[in-house]
Scaffold this motif. Structure first.
Motif, mmCIF file in Angstrom:
data_model
loop_
_atom_site.group_PDB
_atom_site.id
_atom_site.type_symbol
_atom_site.label_atom_id
_atom_site.label_comp_id
_atom_site.label_asym_id
_atom_site.label_seq_id
_atom_site.Cartn_x
_atom_site.Cartn_y
_atom_site.Cartn_z
ATOM 1 N N VAL A 186 1.056 3.920 -3.104
ATOM 2 C CA VAL A 186 0.495 5.265 -2.928
ATOM 3 C C VAL A 186 1.595 6.310 -3.102
ATOM 4 O O VAL A 186 1.401 7.330 -3.770
ATOM 5 N N ALA A 187 2.770 6.059 -2.527
ATOM 6 C CA ALA A 187 3.885 7.012 -2.640
ATOM 7 C C ALA A 187 4.325 7.195 -4.088
ATOM 8 O O ALA A 187 4.704 8.296 -4.490
ATOM 9 N N ALA A 188 4.250 6.131 -4.872
ATOM 10 C CA ALA A 188 4.629 6.214 -6.295
ATOM 11 C C ALA A 188 3.504 6.766 -7.151
ATOM 12 O O ALA A 188 3.636 6.873 -8.366
ATOM 13 N N GLU A 189 2.387 7.108 -6.506
ATOM 14 C CA GLU A 189 1.206 7.649 -7.183
ATOM 15 C C GLU A 189 0.651 6.698 -8.237
ATOM 16 O O GLU A 189 0.120 7.108 -9.267
ATOM 17 N N ASP B 143 -4.544 5.953 -5.602
ATOM 18 C CA ASP B 143 -4.816 6.813 -4.448
ATOM 19 C C ASP B 143 -5.228 5.939 -3.257
ATOM 20 O O ASP B 143 -5.690 4.810 -3.438
ATOM 21 N N ARG C 269 0.818 -1.211 0.000
ATOM 22 C CA ARG C 269 0.000 0.000 0.000
ATOM 23 C C ARG C 269 0.853 1.262 0.000
ATOM 24 O O ARG C 269 0.679 2.143 -0.855
ATOM 25 N N GLU C 270 1.736 1.383 0.974
ATOM 26 C CA GLU C 270 2.519 2.618 1.096
ATOM 27 C C GLU C 270 3.392 2.882 -0.130
ATOM 28 O O GLU C 270 3.373 4.002 -0.659
ATOM 29 N N PRO C 271 4.150 1.909 -0.640
ATOM 30 C CA PRO C 271 4.947 2.189 -1.841
ATOM 31 C C PRO C 271 4.081 2.525 -3.061
ATOM 32 O O PRO C 271 4.441 3.399 -3.860
#
Length: 50
Positions: free
Chosen positions: A10-13, A16, A6-8
């Motif tokens: 979302v961080a890489a767009e 969302d 999830r975090e990677p």
């Protein structure tokens, strides 16, 4: 397995947070007594003309 990215993601767009969370909720729903999960796999083979 999917929740862990999830975090990677979302961080890489790539997605969302709300859409990712909705997808995870839908996957968890498949484990309910009336849940359904279908997986389709396609394989292709190509041949080069000589």
């Amino acid at each position: 397995m999917i929740s862990g990215v999830r975090e990677p993601a979302v961080a890489a767009e790539l997605i969302d947070p709300a859409t990712f969370d909705a997808g995870i909720a839908a996957l968890r729903r498949t484990a309910e007594p009336d849940g359904v999960f279908c997986y389709t796999f396609f394989k292709a083979v190509a041949h080069r003309r000589t």
